[in-house]
Design an enzyme around this catalytic site. Structure first.
Site, mmCIF file in Angstrom:
data_model
loop_
_atom_site.group_PDB
_atom_site.id
_atom_site.type_symbol
_atom_site.label_atom_id
_atom_site.label_comp_id
_atom_site.label_asym_id
_atom_site.label_seq_id
_atom_site.Cartn_x
_atom_site.Cartn_y
_atom_site.Cartn_z
ATOM 1 N N ASP A 195 0.977 -0.773 0.021
ATOM 2 C CA ASP A 195 -0.026 -0.202 0.215
ATOM 3 C C ASP A 195 0.329 1.695 0.173
ATOM 4 O O ASP A 195 1.792 0.963 1.077
ATOM 5 C CB ASP A 195 -0.855 0.398 1.048
ATOM 6 C CG ASP A 195 -1.734 1.169 1.123
ATOM 7 O OD1 ASP A 195 -2.453 0.729 0.882
ATOM 8 O OD2 ASP A 195 -1.648 2.303 2.364
ATOM 9 N N GLU A 251 1.629 -0.277 -4.715
ATOM 10 C CA GLU A 251 1.017 0.764 -5.176
ATOM 11 C C GLU A 251 1.780 2.140 -5.447
ATOM 12 O O GLU A 251 2.074 2.736 -4.324
ATOM 13 C CB GLU A 251 -0.405 1.533 -4.147
ATOM 14 C CG GLU A 251 -1.575 1.601 -4.893
ATOM 15 C CD GLU A 251 -2.329 2.313 -3.818
ATOM 16 O OE1 GLU A 251 -3.401 2.306 -3.780
ATOM 17 O OE2 GLU A 251 -2.175 2.605 -2.325
ATOM 18 N N HIS A 285 -10.896 -2.202 -5.529
ATOM 19 C CA HIS A 285 -11.512 -1.721 -3.926
ATOM 20 C C HIS A 285 -11.682 -0.567 -3.444
ATOM 21 O O HIS A 285 -12.775 0.185 -3.034
ATOM 22 C CB HIS A 285 -11.310 -2.528 -2.625
ATOM 23 C CG HIS A 285 -9.529 -1.829 -2.081
ATOM 24 N ND1 HIS A 285 -8.499 -1.849 -3.369
ATOM 25 C CD2 HIS A 285 -9.267 -0.782 -1.544
ATOM 26 C CE1 HIS A 285 -7.877 -1.047 -2.819
ATOM 27 N NE2 HIS A 285 -7.916 -0.632 -1.823
HETATM 28 C C1 GLC Z 1 -4.374 2.740 -0.540
HETATM 29 C C2 GLC Z 1 -5.625 1.972 -0.295
HETATM 30 C C3 GLC Z 1 -6.354 2.721 0.388
HETATM 31 C C4 GLC Z 1 -6.643 3.388 1.129
HETATM 32 C C5 GLC Z 1 -4.787 4.217 1.405
HETATM 33 C C6 GLC Z 1 -4.922 4.589 2.843
HETATM 34 O O1 GLC Z 1 -4.641 4.110 -1.579
HETATM 35 O O2 GLC Z 1 -5.787 1.140 -1.556
HETATM 36 O O3 GLC Z 1 -7.792 1.730 -0.247
HETATM 37 O O4 GLC Z 1 -7.691 4.266 1.968
HETATM 38 O O5 GLC Z 1 -4.217 3.555 0.394
HETATM 39 O O6 GLC Z 1 -3.896 2.914 3.089
#
Ligand code: GLC
Ligand code: CA
Length: 563
Positions: free
Chosen positions: A199, A255, A326
């Site tokens: 993440d 990500e 998600h």
């Molecule tokens: C990422 C996740 C998201 C979350 C964020 C903070 O973007 O995909 O769902 O809210 O990180 O952890």
């Protein structure tokens, strides 16, 4: 040679809270997932990316972790998790664990300790700064459009949170933090996971000089990206690779929402030893109309972006291929048609993506063409981001309630989180209790049971795409070439391998259109139609003339030497 199983794999993404409830409390859980492993296997997936199931106060449903080594009671116990990993592996499904390492929950024992006193051994796990005469240490904003600094009464200092104020950013300059993260990863590796989805991969390094956020607003640049430069994250990621990922053979996907292809190459070039691939969202930001009225998005823009990613990561590095997750509203509603042409457009979108080079990710429900729903009142939302936006715009800025509701309904992450639609029974077979979030009304016709029974369903089309990936090496290796970039409604490309050429023709519009594949793209080899979403003849010779494409039609042809 490293085991690169992920290069031919397809990954199924599960958001546990909304997948399958097993004990009628209205919340999806681990036993629920276990009971559905056969289904995931049937689709043809090789691995499951599991969104967080750690202990969490659920401000952000698991992305606010309060204990990285405990399972949330909502989802079950550690024994259930061990059983899931075991059972998944028995089904030939690897588990990819979601690692949240940029921040912890404010209920994590480290933070509870840290906020109490400046002398806490955990104080330096987080970013603390004294205020300025104007208030917070800087004008930085969180992804919730509020100050990224929160005042702590007890110690008179501010802590940094780039997400909600209850997700506190960890201080990666503290070696003790890195140590803890590594230990946590090893803990899960010992439990049998095969990889990590990381993440906010590149957010861990913060610019210490606290440059002004305001200077970037209204510029081309995203202020968030400017204050948290990915550059700074690379050394940390390399360190984790050496100490953990390579050492234990973990597959890794990070990500990095705003990464350019060039930045993605830095992360994924195998010589640099960082991660295997990243998720960037550039291709999902094409929703202003292009020049063709029957097409919902700016298709020329989408093609240009996809080509750029395919080409930049062609020789080195690797791509993720995804339309949904998600956090993203449903793709068939956004880029396709969720009415009359739901099935056709869902299949077309899948074919367009899955025949590219990279690792495809399928988000739960995408494979049955789940759509957005209507959220009619603020009480129906569960996403803290949507709820915060509603309060800010309606109560603080006095914007019209209906307008704000309509906007957040369209953009809310809750669109991705309505329960998985298993059958036509009450609550779509998701739960025997009261679902934690509303079920989309269309479950009577859009559901797994119906999809499995219908050989023409979107599910079986995805299955066929996975089968093509597994049987035709050109899907994994071929080079990408875009055909006719400027065509406003048709996305066509080839993949050229040593002995095979794949040709994909996808129509993104509602009105029939005529399209001609230029001669140079048609290899002088024996061709056949592999897959289409309308009944058409298996006769590639038609391609020498303009072809008439039906609404959202897609065709995949394969050319090779005659056996
Ligand atoms: C990422 C996740 C998201 C979350 C964020 C903070 O973007 O995909 O769902 O809210 O990180 O952890
Ligand atoms: Ca449950």
């Amino acid at each position: 040679m490293a085991n690169e199983w992920w290069k031919t794999a397809v990954i199924y993404h599960i958001y546990p809270r909304s997948f399958q409830d097993s004990n009628a409390d209205g919340i999806g859980d681990l036993q629920g997932i276990i009971s559905r492993l056969d289904y995931v296997k049937k689709l043809g997936a090789d691995a499951i990316w599991l969104s967080p199931v750690y202990k969490s106060p659920n401000v952000d449903y698991g992305y606010d972790v309060s204990d990285h080594r405990a399972i949330s009671e909502d989802y079950g116990t550690m024994t259930d998790m061990e059983e899931l990993i075991f059972e998944a592996n028995r089904h030939g499904l690897k588990i990819i664990l979601d690692i949240v390492y940029n921040h912890t929950s404010d209920q994590h024992r480290w933070f509870l300790d840290a906020k109490g006193s400046k002398n806490s051994p955990y104080r330096d796990f987080y970013h603390w700064r004294p205020g300025t005469p104007g208030g917070p240490p800087s004008d930085w904003k969180s992804t919730y459009h509020t100050s990224a600094w929160e005042f702590d009464e007890a110690t008179g200092e501010y802590y940094l949170h780039m997400n909600s104020r209850r997700q506190v950013d960890l201080n990666w300059e503290n070696p003790a933090v890195i140590h803890e993260v590594k230990e946590m990863m090893i803990y899960w590796i010992r439990k049998g996971v095969s990889g990590f989805r990381i993440d906010q991969l590149g957010h861990i390094d913060k610019k210490k000089s606290l440059p002004s956020y305001e200077q970037y607003v209204d510029k081309e640049a995203d202020p968030h990206v400017e204050i948290i430069k990915d550059e700074g994250a690379h050394p940390y990621v390399r360190h984790l690779n050496e100490a953990i990922f390579s050492k234990y053979g973990m597959m890794t996907v990070g990500e990095s929402g705003s990464a350019t292809p060039e930045e993605a190459l830095l992360y994924t070039d195998p010589d640099r030893k960082e991660v295997n691939m990243v998720f960037s969202f550039e291709h999902l930001q094409v929703e202003e109309a292009g020049s063709e009225a029957s097409v919902k998005i700016d298709l020329v823009e989408l093609k240009t972006i996809m080509e750029k990613w395919q080409k930049t990561l062609e020789k080195k590095g690797w791509n993720t291929l995804f339309w949904s997750n998600h956090d993203e509203p449903r793709i068939v509603t956004r880029f396709g048609d969720d009415g009359e042409y739901r099935a056709a457009s869902a299949k077309m979108l899948a074919a367009t993506l899955h025949m590219m080079k990279g690792t495809p990710y399928i988000y739960q429900g995408e494979e049955i063409g789940m759509t957005n729903t209507e959220f009619e009142s603020i009480d129906e939302f569960r996403d803290s981001k949507a709820i915060t936006e509603f309060h800010q715009r309606h109560y603080e800025q006095d914007e019209n309630k209906e307008k704000v509701l309509a906007d957040i309904s369209k953009s809310s992450r809750d669109q991705a989180r309505t329960p998985m639609q298993w059958n036509a029974e009450e609550n779509a077979g998701f739960t025997d209790g009261e679902p934690w979030i509303k079920v989309n009304d269309n479950y009577l016709s859009v559901n797994v049971e119906q999809a499995l029974d219908d050989p023409e369903s979107i599910f079986w089309f995805y299955h066929a795409l996975i089968d093509i990936r597994k049987t035709q090496p050109v899907v994994t290796d071929g080079t990408f070439q875009l055909i006719e970039r400027d065509h406003p409604a048709v996305f066509a490309y080839t993949r050229k391998g040593e002995e095979q050429t794949l040709l994909v023709i996808s129509h993104f519009g509602k009105e029939p259109v005529s399209f001609e594949v230029e001669r140079e793209h048609l290899p002088d080899l024996f061709g056949r139609l592999l897959l289409s979403n309308y009944p058409i003849e298996d006769d590639p010779s038609v391609l020498t003339e303009p072809i008439e494409l039906q609404p959202y039609e897609t065709r995949i042809y394969l050319f090779e030497k005659q056996a």
